[in-house]
Scaffold this active site. Structure first.
Site, mmCIF file in Angstrom:
data_model
loop_
_atom_site.group_PDB
_atom_site.id
_atom_site.type_symbol
_atom_site.label_atom_id
_atom_site.label_comp_id
_atom_site.label_asym_id
_atom_site.label_seq_id
_atom_site.Cartn_x
_atom_site.Cartn_y
_atom_site.Cartn_z
ATOM 1 N N GLU A 1 17.826 -13.227 -20.972
ATOM 2 C CA GLU A 1 17.749 -13.016 -22.809
ATOM 3 C C GLU A 1 18.146 -14.046 -23.086
ATOM 4 O OE1 GLU A 1 19.799 -11.806 -20.254
ATOM 5 O OE2 GLU A 1 18.512 -9.689 -20.660
ATOM 6 N N GLN B 1 15.390 -6.583 -23.812
ATOM 7 C CA GLN B 1 15.735 -5.057 -23.119
ATOM 8 C C GLN B 1 17.293 -3.774 -24.084
ATOM 9 O OE1 GLN B 1 16.380 -3.536 -18.580
ATOM 10 N NE2 GLN B 1 13.379 -3.718 -19.326
ATOM 11 N N HIS C 1 24.804 0.841 -23.339
ATOM 12 C CA HIS C 1 23.339 1.779 -23.354
ATOM 13 C C HIS C 1 23.404 2.085 -24.797
ATOM 14 C CE1 HIS C 1 23.074 0.840 -19.523
ATOM 15 N NE2 HIS C 1 21.558 0.398 -19.206
ATOM 16 N N GLU D 1 11.805 -8.467 -19.981
ATOM 17 C CA GLU D 1 12.295 -7.493 -18.926
ATOM 18 C C GLU D 1 11.369 -6.508 -18.891
ATOM 19 O OE1 GLU D 1 16.185 -7.742 -19.056
ATOM 20 O OE2 GLU D 1 16.127 -9.752 -19.184
#
Ligand SMILES: Cc1ncc(C[n+]2csc(CCOP(=O)(O)OP(=O)(O)O)c2C)c(N)n1
Ligand SMILES: [Mg+2]
Length: 808
Positions: free
Chosen positions: A530, A552, A597, A499
């Protein structure tokens, strides 16, 4: 009807020609009937074998034979199949699964010559061809009919079809790949997929279809629709009829934006032949993907040997299945078209009944005889011991028990050994050594039988980065794109995708400028998908390419973890080295910001991905070293780059293309004599800072970067360090009991470092919850500099309370 049946041996023409280019002769029709009967017979006998105890579980392709015979007619050498457990007839038709192999797998024969798909490691109907020679080198895949190795999870064969299909496009589009002639002839190879109707309710089915629709390529996907998934009918599986649902994927006329979709009845021979012919030819020549929805299929024996479908199918359905059984329908058609008489077909049926049974019997013998021979060898040894040992009477009962077994398994012999060696515990008879030697050799053989080929053990020689006074300090991401540039330049087989990886050069610029330089087939964007990014990589790698597939963020690896765990990580092991997919998965993780994240679920990753290398470089120079190492190794691996490292300055080595970081070799980054601190990834930097601070308090910490979690410290460097410090702390950002507990077990138990410890070995990890947002959320979720400092200080306080008084 599209096809012309031509007569042979003076038989009367049964059907008039309708087209000139399609011909099938009567002999071939009768051969098809024979194969159908043979495969059906194998299913019937196979079920009986399981119910009588000769096999543990059976699942068969009865009711789906005719469509597979049609599919096999258009399958050519070099093509690939990725399918599921119903495909025995297809595999037999292309000559890649003999009846002997069918029974060898049913019995779990561990001889790879007899059971080449899995060497007895997978249950029956898990098909695979061997792409590799016994030395691990590639065969010429264009000369064999290839089947990717089947796995049991429903629809799990779909993600890799993305890559198997797309590989043909790459081989056709990229001129530099022409020299890899073992893998493709100008991208002419078709990827054939098969899937059951109910498995189409899985998310990865739709993700895969969408991805192939976007990428376009030569796929012919067959959906075997028998209207059930075990006991659950289609109405509980799918919103509407599959053909209706799939119609949105129909290619617009003149555009490359979808699939050609066919719907055909699974007992209608001529329509099946016509559909497959057209679909395969469009796929092969023009790379147009196709879906063939094969309806009105049946399950004469029900789903598997685990149950009977009479329990859940209504009587009308069962009656319908009998009437529409493709064998009955094909037989009736042959007779009605005057291609053969009923008596001729009876003769075929009788011949096949006899020959399949004969092959079954010899396969059983081939399975049992080597085990019996091993039992005889064992009994000879204990007989010799019995002559001079106490407790001899026990041995005759051990022998009698073995001899009384109607079906002998190797575990019976091993259990007998264990009883014998226990009985001999006080005996010093010299022949006992023969028994122990026998056991040692059996251990080695059984390790090879059941546990070999998880991942290779080849070593990489370290090539250290070299710097000089002029080596510039640049951003981490600049190191990366320079490294990837060198990799793409030196190996035409490397393709990178993910991506935002193509046009943008990834969200952190690690591929900046490289799509411009190498084109959008080598460096490409993908959709947000994914599982099929990984599937794309697996399929490409199975066909000789060297994909670098980007996920990612490490947190999103979870979307792909099933495909990684069930398919990629088990591939080499489940085929006993018959196939490999040297995929490099690239992702970024550890601390950054917020719940999704900053994740570092490394315990989950290493436990689910045994069979892959799991590498956690502390900076981008090390990362490029690992990419280079994995490319040399030709084995699958995951590289977790440090999220916070892209904008940190690193010195650019002069020899970026050459550097290699060996796997399983930790690096001691700071020496110290008080405590060994073992960590990896983003925490390395913080651990070093903590060590500096502790040094001011007179505590000298030895900081070790493990660098690779799988394999883990193969030279016991950490134990050597503990030998000096006598104290150890394992530190990471995973949950408590995650990868720190794994490291602890590796070092304390396997390396036996407990022998050198003066204090309880400690772990320091993140909290059990996900990392909370913001600076404070991070501070109270993840180990920080002060946590590390205080933890180590406390360890020193326990050891030397006078020198290190309690702080609080
Ligand atoms: C992920 C997963 N869930 C459940 C199962 C158990 N299971 C095996 S086969 C099957 C039904 C599949 O039906 P379908 O796709 O229609 O294939 P068929 O057996 O009818 O040919 C199920 C639920 C599985 N193997 N994998
Ligand atoms: Mg079904």
């Amino acid at each position: 009807m599209q096809l012309q049946i031509i007569s042979i041996k003076g038989r009367k023409l049964a059907e008039k020609a309708q087209t000139k280019d399609s011909k099938i002769n009567i002999e071939e029709i009768l051969e098809d009937y024979r194969l159908l009967v043979r495969s059906r017979q194998a299913s019937l006998i196979g079920r009986r074998e399981v119910l009588s105890g000769n096999g543990k579980f059976g699942i068969f392709g009865d009711g789906k034979e005719l469509a597979q015979i049609a599919m096999a007619k258009v399958f050519m050498k070099g093509d690939f199949r990725s399918g599921y457990y119903r495909d025995q007839t297809f595999m037999m038709a292309i000559g890649e699964h003999t009846l002997s192999q069918f029974f060898a797998q049913l019995y779990s024969n561990t001889d790879v010559e007899k059971e080449p798909a899995t060497a007895g490691r997978a249950m029956n109907a898990h098909f695979a061809t061997r792409s590799l020679n016994s030395d691990g080198s590639w065969k010429d895949l264009t000369k064999i009919g290839n089947s990717a190795s089947d796995i049991s999870p429903t629809a799990a064969q779909m993600p890799r079809l993305v890559g198997l299909t797309y590989a043909s496009r790459l081989y056709r589009e990229l001129d530099d790949l022409a020299k890899f002639s073992k893998f493709s002839k100008n991208g002419n190879e078709v990827a054939f997929g098969t899937i059951g109707n109910a498995s189409c309710a899985e998310g990865i089915f739709w993700e895969s279809i969408n991805a192939i629709g976007v990428l376009q390529g030569p796929l012919v996907l067959s959906i075997w629709d028998d209207e059930y998934g075990i006991s659950v009918p289609n109405e509980f599986q799918l919103t509407k009829d599959l053909s209706q649902l799939l119609s949105g994927f129909q290619r617009d006329k003149g555009k490359n934006n979808g699939f050609d979709i066919y719907s055909v009845k699974g007992w209608d021979y001529l329509s099946l032949l016509a559909a497959y012919k057209k679909a395969a030819s469009n796929a092969r020549q023009s790379h147009i993907p196709a879906i063939i929805h094969v309806t009105e299929l049946t399950q004469p024996q029900g789903h598997s040997t685990s149950g009977s479908h009479e329990r859940y199918k209504p009587a009308e359905r069962l009656d319908w299945e009998e009437e529409y059984d493709c064998q009955i329908k094909f037989r009736d058609w042959i007779i009605s078209q005057k291609i053969a008489k009923g008596s001729e077909l009876d003769a075929i049926e009788n011949e096949e009944k006899i020959s399949v049974e004969a092959i079954r019997a010899s396969s059983w013998e081939e399975f049992q005889e080597p085990i019996r021979a091993e039992a005889r060898e064992f009994m000879d040894i204990i007989e010799e011991i019995a002559m001079g040992a106490n407790g001899a009477e026990n041995f005759s009962s051990i022998k009698d028990q073995l001899l009384s077994k109607k079906i002998l398994h190797r575990q019976d012999i091993m259990q007998a050994y264990r009883r014998a060696i226990l009985a001999l515990r006080y005996s010093q008879v010299p022949a006992k050594e023969n028994l122990l030697a026998w056991k040692r050799s059996q251990d080695e053989i059984n390790l090879d039988r059941f546990s070999s080929h998880l991942i290779g053990g080849k070593e990489i020689t370290a090539v250290l980065p070299e710097f000089d006074d002029d080596s510039p300090l640049i951003n981490g991401f600049e190191i990366l794109f320079r490294g990837f540039d060198l990799i793409l330049a030196r190996d035409n087989r490397v393709v990178a995708f993910g991506e935002d990886l193509g046009y943008l050069g990834d969200v952190n610029q690690g591929f900046a400028g490289l799509q411009d330089k190498y084109g959008d087939f080598r460096v490409s964007d993908t959709g947000i998908r994914e599982a099929t990014i990984i599937g794309q990589a697996i399929g490409l790698a199975l066909r000789g390419l060297r994909p670098i597939a980007e996920i990612q963020y490490l947190d999103y690896l979870l979307y792909a973890i099933q495909t990684l765990s069930d398919d990629l990580a088990t591939l080499s092991w489940r085929t006993k080295g018959g196939q490999k997919a040297p995929v490099i998965v690239r992702t970024r993780g550890h601390r950054l910001e917020g719940i999704w994240h900053s994740g570092s679920p490394m315990g989950a990753v290493i436990h689910l991905l045994r069979g892959m290398h799991i590498l956690v470089p502390r900076n981008m120079v090390q990362a490029i070293g690992f990419y280079n190492s994995l490319l040399d190794l030709d084995e699958p691996g995951l590289i977790v780059e440090v999220l916070s490292g892209y904008r940190l300055k690193e010195q650019l080595p002069k020899n970026l293309a050459e550097i290699r970081v060996p796997l399983g070799v930790p690096e001691i980054l700071r020496s110290g004599s008080d405590v060994t601190l073992v960590t990896y990834g983003a925490l390395v930097k913080i651990a070093l800072e903590a060590a500096d601070t502790l040094s001011e308090l007179d505590i000298e910490v030895e900081v070790i970067d493990v660098q690779t979690l799988l394999p883990f410290d193969t030279h016991a460097i950490i134990k050597d360090s503990i030998q000096n410090t006598n104290r150890v702390l394992f530190l990471d950002e995973d949950v408590p009991g995650g990868a720190t507990a794994y490291m602890l077990q590796e070092v304390i138990e396997k390396q036996e470092a407990f022998r050198w410890l003066d204090a309880v070995p400690q772990t320091l990890s993140a909290k059990a919850h996900r990392p909370a947002y913001g600076s404070d959320g991070n501070y109270w979720s993840k180990p920080n500099l002060e946590d590390i400092m205080y933890k180590i200080y406390e360890m020193m306080h326990e050891a030397k309370p006078d020198a290190y008084p309690q702080i609080f």
